[in-house]
Write a protein that holds these residues in place. Structure first.
Motif, mmCIF file in Angstrom:
data_model
loop_
_atom_site.group_PDB
_atom_site.id
_atom_site.type_symbol
_atom_site.label_atom_id
_atom_site.label_comp_id
_atom_site.label_asym_id
_atom_site.label_seq_id
_atom_site.Cartn_x
_atom_site.Cartn_y
_atom_site.Cartn_z
ATOM 1 N N UNK B 28 1.433 -0.889 -0.006
ATOM 2 C CA UNK B 28 0.054 0.178 -0.235
ATOM 3 C C UNK B 28 0.907 1.193 -0.190
ATOM 4 N N UNK B 32 1.786 4.609 -3.390
ATOM 5 C CA UNK B 32 2.229 5.770 -3.282
ATOM 6 C C UNK B 32 3.209 5.857 -3.562
ATOM 7 N N UNK B 91 -5.337 7.585 -10.616
ATOM 8 C CA UNK B 91 -6.179 7.596 -9.353
ATOM 9 C C UNK B 91 -6.835 6.807 -9.048
ATOM 10 N N UNK B 94 -5.276 3.341 -8.828
ATOM 11 C CA UNK B 94 -4.433 2.819 -7.232
ATOM 12 C C UNK B 94 -5.660 2.922 -7.076
#
Lengths: 176, 198
Positions: B28, B32, B91, B94
């Motif tokens: 996770x 990013x 986005x 993700x």
């Protein structure tokens, strides 16, 4: 920590989870309006700073390990990295602030309680949530701020409900 | 009631809960760090292929994303119209990858194993005053309180309906709060009376 604190922490974590049953309304930006922030406010105002803050920390721990306790059946560690992650991180801080300030002032005046809860539930919460949302959803600061304005009326209503419930429960259950 | 576990024998089912949690947190975070579509798309496809490998149907994979589909759709539109469609795809992908991976851990791990793993994982916090046994007690109590809260609310609502007060929020919320607080006090007395020391 005494047993009573542990039970209260569990109770307010569970209350916040139960408030997820009210369906969320999602606005642009990906941060939903939920009844759960009422749980944050009540944890601070009814359980106090330490218990309330820890209750929210416990709730976030349960969410992080993947229980679907957030409104709309969301959960899991990924949520913290999504647009609403900063708001979630602010929950314990917001509950602590509300509990601490209410205890410090010792007020039982509805308007004063409303002001404290609204400050903790809006200003404290947004000051963590907005910067993270801007970062995670790649927005500009001004846009992030404008998007969040849509949440203020709902949060003001929730703060008023929390203040009212706190006053009534204190009256009905004086040993709190 | 809250357990989303689907039984199975795959390597993901057999993998210890603590390991799965740590990998999820690591992945996770890594997701990013990327800012181009290709690695995120690869991660999303990889997350989807893990579902059949864990003997879970693709319908389950979809069920992980479905509750968030409106959030994703709105996020996509806002980003697409205001920033660029490229960023919008990035986005949303993700977010979907994170949801799929978190769902995978939840579906292949029993809640009880998860709680045990957390309780064990908290041992290193002992020096700063965290008692893992107490955290474990709080977790179990909280999970038990959720259905109890729902049933207390139902009881109070029925009682107020008999009085014609079913529309009043106050007439429901205050009695529920008082009953729950009273119950919490009784439970803590009961735990103390039995000399329970985690």
């Amino acid at each position: 920590m005494d047993t009573k604190s542990i039970v209260y922490i569990a109770l307010f974590a569970a209350l916040t989870a139960a408030l997820a049953l009210f369906p969320p309304i999602t606005l642009p930006g990906g941060v939903p309006i939920t009844a759960q922030s009422l749980g944050v406010m009540l944890a601070g105002s009814l359980a106090g700073a330490r218990r309330g803050g820890l209750a929210m920390a416990l709730f976030l721990l349960l969410v992080a390990v993947g229980l679907p306790l957030l409104a709309g059946g969301r959960g899991g560690f990924g949520i913290f990295l999504g647009p609403s992650g900063g708001f979630l991180i602010a929950w314990p801080i917001s509950a602590f602030f509300i509990g601490y300030t209410l205890a410090k002032t010792g007020t039982n005046n509805l308007l004063a309680m409303f002001a404290i809860i609204a400050f903790g539930g809006i200003v404290v919460m947004y000051s963590f949530g907005i910067p993270w949302m801007i970062f995670a959803a790649e927005m500009t600061f001004l846009k992030g701020l404008t998007v969040m304005m849509a949440y203020v009326p709902g949060d003001l209503i929730k703060a008023f409900i929390a203040a009212f419930v706190t006053q009534q429960v204190r009256k009905a259950y004086p040993s709190l | 009631m809250l357990d989303l576990y689907v039984s199975g024998q795959s390597f993901l089912h057999r993998c210890p809960a603590g390991v799965k949690l740590l990998v999820l947190i690591a992945v996770g975070t890594v997701l990013f760090l990327f800012n181009s579509i290709t690695p995120i798309a690869v991660a999303t496809i990889f997350a989807i292929t893990l579902y059949p490998m864990a003997t879970l149907s693709l319908a389950r994979a979809w069920a992980q994303v479905r509750p968030a589909i409106w959030i994703l759709a709105i996020l996509f539109l806002v980003q697409g119209l205001l920033v660029s469609w490229h960023i919008a795809v990035f986005i949303v992908l993700r977010f979907a990858a994170l949801l799929l991976l978190a769902g995978l851990v939840t579906l292949t791990t029993r809640s009880s194993d998860m709680i045990d793993a957390i309780t064990r994982g908290l041992h290193w916090l002992r020096p700063i005053g965290v008692n893992p046994g107490k955290v474990g007690l709080a977790i179990s109590l909280a999970l038990r309180f959720i259905p109890v809260l729902a049933s207390v609310t139902r009881d109070v609502r029925e009682a107020q309906q008999a009085r014609g007060l079913e529309r009043s929020l106050v007439a429901t919320v205050i009695p529920v709060a008082v009953r729950m607080l009273k119950m919490a006090d009784d439970i803590s007395d009961a735990i103390d009376a039995r000399g329970y020391r985690p």
